[in-house]
Design a protein around this motif. Structure first.
Motif, short mmCIF file in Angstrom:
data_model
loop_
_atom_site.label_atom_id
_atom_site.label_comp_id
_atom_site.label_asym_id
_atom_site.label_seq_id
_atom_site.Cartn_x
_atom_site.Cartn_y
_atom_site.Cartn_z
N GLU A 46 32.69 90.38 34.06
CA GLU A 46 32.44 89.96 32.68
C GLU A 46 33.35 88.83 32.23
O GLU A 46 32.94 87.94 31.48
CB GLU A 46 32.62 91.17 31.75
CG GLU A 46 32.36 90.87 30.29
CD GLU A 46 32.56 92.10 29.42
OE1 GLU A 46 33.08 91.94 28.31
OE2 GLU A 46 32.20 93.21 29.86
N HIS A 47 34.59 88.84 32.70
CA HIS A 47 35.56 87.82 32.30
C HIS A 47 35.64 86.64 33.27
O HIS A 47 36.51 85.79 33.15
CB HIS A 47 36.94 88.46 32.09
CG HIS A 47 36.98 89.29 30.85
ND1 HIS A 47 36.63 90.62 30.85
CD2 HIS A 47 37.31 88.98 29.58
CE1 HIS A 47 36.75 91.10 29.62
NE2 HIS A 47 37.15 90.12 28.83
N GLY A 48 34.75 86.61 34.26
CA GLY A 48 34.63 85.46 35.14
C GLY A 48 35.62 85.38 36.29
O GLY A 48 35.76 84.33 36.91
N PHE A 49 36.26 86.47 36.64
CA PHE A 49 37.22 86.47 37.75
C PHE A 49 36.55 86.76 39.09
O PHE A 49 37.04 86.36 40.13
CB PHE A 49 38.34 87.47 37.50
CG PHE A 49 39.20 87.11 36.33
CD1 PHE A 49 40.15 86.11 36.43
CD2 PHE A 49 39.04 87.76 35.11
CE1 PHE A 49 40.93 85.76 35.34
CE2 PHE A 49 39.81 87.42 34.02
CZ PHE A 49 40.76 86.41 34.13
N VAL A 50 35.44 87.49 39.06
CA VAL A 50 34.73 87.90 40.27
C VAL A 50 33.25 87.61 40.06
O VAL A 50 32.71 87.87 38.99
CB VAL A 50 34.94 89.41 40.54
CG1 VAL A 50 34.07 89.91 41.67
CG2 VAL A 50 36.41 89.71 40.82
N GLU A 51 32.60 87.10 41.11
CA GLU A 51 31.16 86.90 41.07
C GLU A 51 30.47 88.16 41.59
O GLU A 51 30.89 88.73 42.61
CB GLU A 51 30.77 85.71 41.93
CG GLU A 51 31.23 84.39 41.34
CD GLU A 51 30.74 83.21 42.16
OE1 GLU A 51 29.69 83.33 42.83
OE2 GLU A 51 31.41 82.17 42.12
N GLU A 52 29.44 88.58 40.91
CA GLU A 52 28.74 89.81 41.26
C GLU A 52 28.28 89.84 42.71
O GLU A 52 28.31 90.88 43.37
CB GLU A 52 27.56 90.03 40.31
CG GLU A 52 26.99 91.40 40.38
CD GLU A 52 26.00 91.68 39.25
OE1 GLU A 52 25.37 92.74 39.31
OE2 GLU A 52 25.88 90.86 38.33
N GLY A 53 27.89 88.70 43.25
CA GLY A 53 27.42 88.62 44.63
C GLY A 53 28.50 88.87 45.66
O GLY A 53 28.20 89.07 46.84
#
Length: 96
Positions: free
Chosen positions: A73-80
């Protein structure tokens, strides 16, 4: 969520896990993941505190739906890039 920070020569190491999975082991084929209390046990934290810590982290390890979801949600990890172990999510973050 449980949040733990450690200073290392390479920078801040952050570990975050959902509190209810502390001490559990999850498998994915021949690979297993143990949410080791010696590594993951820390202070109770909300999403804002976790995001603040991740913003300072050189390296982070995250386990659990809420913990990994906060990082996404905070842009530290990409879901993929998230791994799944028996329905439990795991992600690592490295700032280069």
């Amino acid at each position: 969520m449980l949040l733990r920070e450690r200073s290392t020569p390479e920078g801040l190491l952050v570990s975050v896990c959902d509190a209810e999975i502390l001490g559990e082991t999850f498998e994915n084929g021949e690979v297993s993941l143990t949410v080791d209390p010696e590594f993951y046990d820390g202070e109770e934290a909300d999403a804002e505190a976790v995001a603040t810590s991740l913003a300072e982290a050189a390296v982070a390890n995250l386990v659990g739906t809420e913990s990994v979801g906060t990082a996404i949600e905070h842009g530290f990890v990409e879901e993929g890039n998230v791994l799944e172990f028996e329905g439990t999510l795991h992600a690592q973050y490295l700032r280069m």
